[in-house]
Design an enzyme around this catalytic site. Structure first.
Site, PDB file in Angstrom:
ATOM      1  N   ALA A 153       0.862  -1.171   0.036  1.00  0.00           N
ATOM      2  CA  ALA A 153       0.030  -0.163   0.043  1.00  0.00           C
ATOM      3  C   ALA A 153       0.743   1.256   0.070  1.00  0.00           C
ATOM      4  O   ALA A 153       1.944   1.035   0.617  1.00  0.00           O
ATOM      5  CB  ALA A 153      -0.935  -0.053   1.327  1.00  0.00           C
ATOM      6  N   ALA A 206       0.606   5.524   0.594  1.00  0.00           N
ATOM      7  CA  ALA A 206      -0.264   6.799   0.872  1.00  0.00           C
ATOM      8  C   ALA A 206       0.622   7.966   0.801  1.00  0.00           C
ATOM      9  O   ALA A 206       1.525   8.000  -0.009  1.00  0.00           O
ATOM     10  CB  ALA A 206      -0.741   6.701   2.337  1.00  0.00           C
ATOM     11  N   ALA A 263       3.868   7.682   3.217  1.00  0.00           N
ATOM     12  CA  ALA A 263       4.618   6.537   3.585  1.00  0.00           C
ATOM     13  C   ALA A 263       3.774   5.372   2.736  1.00  0.00           C
ATOM     14  O   ALA A 263       3.034   5.688   1.980  1.00  0.00           O
ATOM     15  CB  ALA A 263       4.407   6.135   4.931  1.00  0.00           C
ATOM     16  N   GLN A 264       4.834   4.481   2.652  1.00  0.00           N
ATOM     17  CA  GLN A 264       4.215   3.247   1.991  1.00  0.00           C
ATOM     18  C   GLN A 264       4.593   2.036   2.607  1.00  0.00           C
ATOM     19  O   GLN A 264       5.416   2.070   3.609  1.00  0.00           O
ATOM     20  CB  GLN A 264       4.892   3.075   0.437  1.00  0.00           C
ATOM     21  CG  GLN A 264       6.251   2.725   0.673  1.00  0.00           C
ATOM     22  CD  GLN A 264       7.089   3.037  -0.935  1.00  0.00           C
ATOM     23  OE1 GLN A 264       6.450   4.069  -1.472  1.00  0.00           O
ATOM     24  NE2 GLN A 264       7.971   2.351  -1.338  1.00  0.00           N
ATOM     25  N   ASP A 266      -8.387   9.632  12.094  1.00  0.00           N
ATOM     26  CA  ASP A 266      -8.490   9.104  10.766  1.00  0.00           C
ATOM     27  C   ASP A 266      -9.031   7.685  10.617  1.00  0.00           C
ATOM     28  O   ASP A 266      -8.726   6.824  10.043  1.00  0.00           O
ATOM     29  CB  ASP A 266      -7.193   9.393   9.912  1.00  0.00           C
ATOM     30  CG  ASP A 266      -7.663   9.488   8.555  1.00  0.00           C
ATOM     31  OD1 ASP A 266      -8.585   9.807   8.119  1.00  0.00           O
ATOM     32  OD2 ASP A 266      -6.650   9.172   7.630  1.00  0.00           O
TER      33      ASP A 266
END
Length: 537
Positions: free
Chosen positions: A148, A150, A153-154, A304
Site C-alpha cells: 500500500a 499513501a 509513506a508506503q 482518521d
C-alpha cells in the site's frame, strides 16, 4: 565565435540567466526534492485562483459561478497531485469541509486513492540513513513492492528471523525536505485568502501543522498505538473486542515503523465480511463504542478512522468455535487528538444538554468556546438536524441565487466563529472522527443508533451519581429523548428489512440516510447548501 557572441550584453545576460536558472533547477530537483518548484507552482495557482474569483465572483455573473467553483477545484487538485506528499493531506482536508461548493467534494475524491510508490532503492536509502544498514540485514524477507502507498509513506510486508510477519511502514524520502516549505506556503496562502475574503482561516493553522508534523514522526505514531491499545483494554464493554498491532521498537525510527502484521478483512469489504457470517450490528457496535470511549472517557481520539484503517479478523479466542466472532483491528495511529480534561468534560456536558434541552448549559459551553450559533453547532455535532424542542423544519425556504447564497454562507461562518482564539482546536479532528463513524455505520446499513450510543457514553463518563440523579427531571428528559430516537430508529429498521427481504432492494444506508437528507435540508435553512457527496465519508 562564442567569445564574439558573449561580447553582446543581451546575449551575455540571457546566457547568465539561463545558466543561473538551470543551476537553481538542478539544485532544487536533485538536492531539495523540488521543494522550490512545488511551492512556485502552488503560489502561481493561488494567484490565478485569487484573480479568477475577484474578477468573476460577482452578482453580474451568477450563471457562471458553478463553473468558477469547478475550474478552481480542478486547479487545486492539479497542484495537489503534482506536488504529492503533504499536499495530498491538504487536499483531503479541503474535501472534508461540508460548507464548500459541491464541486470540491466531487473533484477531490480521487485523493483518497493509493498514491504513487517510491522505488525500492529509495527505500534502502531510508534504511541506510536511519539504521546504517539495509532491510536484508534485519529481515529474513522484505517485499520490494509495497502493499500500500499513501501520501507520506508506503507499507512493505517482511518477516523476521524467527518467522514473525511484520508490516514495515517507510516514509517517502522527499517528505523531510519538503515539509517546512510546504507548511510555510500553506500558512502564507491561508493568510492571503483570509485578508482578501474576510474569512477566519488562519486560526487552525498552528494546530493542523503540529499534527501534520507528528504524523511524519513514526516513533510518535508507535507511542500513540501503545496508548490506544492500553485504552481499549480498559474501556468498559470493549476489552479484547478491539486490537492494536504490537510495535517492534528495535526495528523502528522516526521514518520507519515495524509493527505486527495482521491478516484481516478491510472494514468496507462487505462481501467478505458477510461471507464470514459475522454480525454487522456486532461489528458496528464495537466500532462506535471504542471511538465514543476515546472521545468521552480517554480523551485520546483516532483522527482518521476511515475503512482503510480498520480491519476485521477472526477473534483469536473464537478460532476453535464453529462460528468465529469478529475482532476489530485499528491501524495507522499517526493522527490522534489529545483532548484537554476541561474540554472533554465540557464536551460531554454539551452532549447531555442536547438531549435534555438544557439551553442554559448549551449557551454557556458554546459561548466559552467562542461559538455563537448553538443550533448550527448542535446539528453539526450530532450530524442530524437539531432545534430547541426538536421541532425541525425540513422544508427549506428559497435560498436565492448562487452569489447571494455564498455571501450568506460567508456571513454565517464569520458570525458562527465569533472568537477563534478561544475555540477548542480539538473540534477540528473530532468532527472528522465522528463523520467517519457515521459514514461507516451508513456503509453497513445503519445497524446501530450511533447517536444514542454516543449520548449514553457521554453521560456515563460524566458520572450518573454526581451529575445525573434518577430523581432529577433532566434524567427522565434525557431517557425520554433517547427513547423517541430509538423508536424512530427501529421503525426505520423494520421498513428497511421489509424493503430488503420483500422487494430485494438491499438495505441501503437506512437511518443514516434519512438523517443525511434531513441535515441537508436543515442546513439549507441556515443558508448553507451541502452536496450529498459530503456524506459519503
Amino acid at each position: 565565435m562564442l567569445r564574439t557572441l558573449l561580447s553582446y550584453k543581451p546575449i551575455r545576460r540571457t546566457a547568465f540567466l539561463a545558466g543561473a536558472g538551470a543551476t537553481i533547477w538542478g539544485v532544487d530537483n536533485y538536492y531539495c526534492h523540488s521543494a522550490l518548484t512545488r511551492n512556485v507552482r502552488t503560489i502561481s495557482a493561488g494567484l490565478i485562483i485569487l484573480a479568477d474569483y475577484k474578477l468573476n465572483f460577482t452578482p453580474g455573473k451568477v450563471d457562471e459561478i458553478d463553473q468558477l467553483h469547478e475550474r478552481t477545484a480542478k486547479r487545486i487538485l492539479d497542484v495537489c497531485q503534482k506536488n504529492g506528499g503533504l499536499y495530498i493531506k491538504f487536499g483531503q482536508q479541503i474535501a472534508s469541509v461540508p460548507v464548500l461548493p459541491a464541486a470540491y467534494a466531487r473533484t477531490f475524491k480521487v485523493l483518497y486513492d493509493n498514491a504513487p510508490a517510491v522505488p525500492y532503492p529509495e527505500v534502502e536509502q531510508i534504511f541506510l540513513q536511519e539504521f546504517g544498514k539495509l532491510p536484508s540485514d534485519d529481515y529474513q524477507t522484505f517485499s520490494r513492492q509495497p502493499l500500500a502507498s499513501a501520501s507520506i509513506a508506503q507499507v512493505h510486508r517482511a518477516t523476521l528471523p524467527d518467522g514473525s510477519v511484520v508490516a514495515v511502514k517507510v516514509q517517502k524520502p522527499s517528505i523531510r525536505y519538503q515539509m517546512d516549505m510546504d507548511l510555510w506556503t500553506y500558512r502564507l496562502l491561508l493568510r492571503v485568502y483570509e485578508h482578501l475574503f474576510d474569512l477566519p482561516l488562519v486560526w487552525s493553522a498552528d494546530y493542523i501543522e503540529t499534527h501534520l508534523r507528528q504524523e511524519t514522526d513514526f516513533l510518535h505514531e508507535g507511542r500513540n498505538a501503545e496508548r490506544a491499545a492500553k485504552a481499549a483494554k480498559t474501556a468498559p464493554g470493549i476489552g479484547d473486542k478491539v486490537y492494536v498491532p504490537k510495535v517492534y521498537w528495535d526495528l523502528s525510527s522516526k521514518r520507519v515503523l515495524s509493527a505486527e502484521w495482521i491478516n484481516g478483512i478491510a472494514l468496507n469489504d462487505m462481501e467478505k465480511i458477510d461471507a464470514k457470517g459475522w454480525s454487522r450490528k456486532e461489528i458496528m457496535t464495537t466500532m462506535v463504542d471504542v471511538f465514543a470511549d476515546q472521545i468521552f472517557r480517554e480523551g485520546f481520539v483516532h483522527g482518521d478512522p476511515h475503512p482503510g484503517n480498520i480491519l476485521v479478523r477472526d477473534h483469536p479466542k473464537s478460532l476453535n468455535s464453529r462460528h468465529t466472532k469478529p475482532q476489530l483491528v485499528l491501524l495507522d495511529h499517526g493522527l490522534y487528538v489529545d483532548c484537554r480534561p476541561a474540554f472533554k468534560h465540557e464536551y460531554a456536558l454539551f452532549w447531555k444538554a442536547l438531549f435534555t434541552q438544557d439551553m442554559e448549559t448549551l449557551k454557556r459551553v458554546t459561548e466559552s468556546w467562542g461559538i455563537r450559533d448553538v443550533e448550527i453547532f448542535a446539528s453539526a455535532t450530532l450530524q442530524r438536524p437539531w432545534r430547541k424542542g426538536h421541532a425541525v423544519h425540513v422544508e427549506a425556504p428559497a435560498i436565492g441565487d448562487a452569489f447571494r447564497r455564498q455571501e450568506e454562507i460567508k456571513e454565517r461562518v464569520k458570525h458562527f466563529l465569533s472568537n477563534t482564539d478561544i475555540m477548542p482546536k480539538e473540534l477540528i479532528f473530532l468532527g472528522r472522527n465522528m463523520n467517519l463513524i457515521r459514514s461507516n455505520n451508513k456503509l453497513y446499513g445503519s445497524p446501530v443508533n450511533r447517536i444514542n450510543m454516543m449520548a449514553n457514553r457521554a453521560v456515563e463518563n460524566l458520572g450518573l451519581t454526581q451529575h445525573f440523579s434518577r430523581l432529577n427531571f433532566s434524567y427522565w428528559m434525557f431517557r425520554g429523548t433517547l427513547f423517541l430516537s430509538a423508536l424512530s430508529f427501529y421503525m426505520v429498521r423494520i421498513v428497511q428489512k421489509v424493503r430488503n427481504r420483500v422487494l430485494g432492494k438491499g438495505e441501503g444506508g437506512g437511518f443514516e440516510d434519512l438523517m443525511d437528507k434531513a441535515s441537508m435540508k436543515a442546513m439549507e435553512e441556515f443558508g448553507i447548501k451541502i452536496d450529498e457527496s459530503v456524506f459519503e465519508g
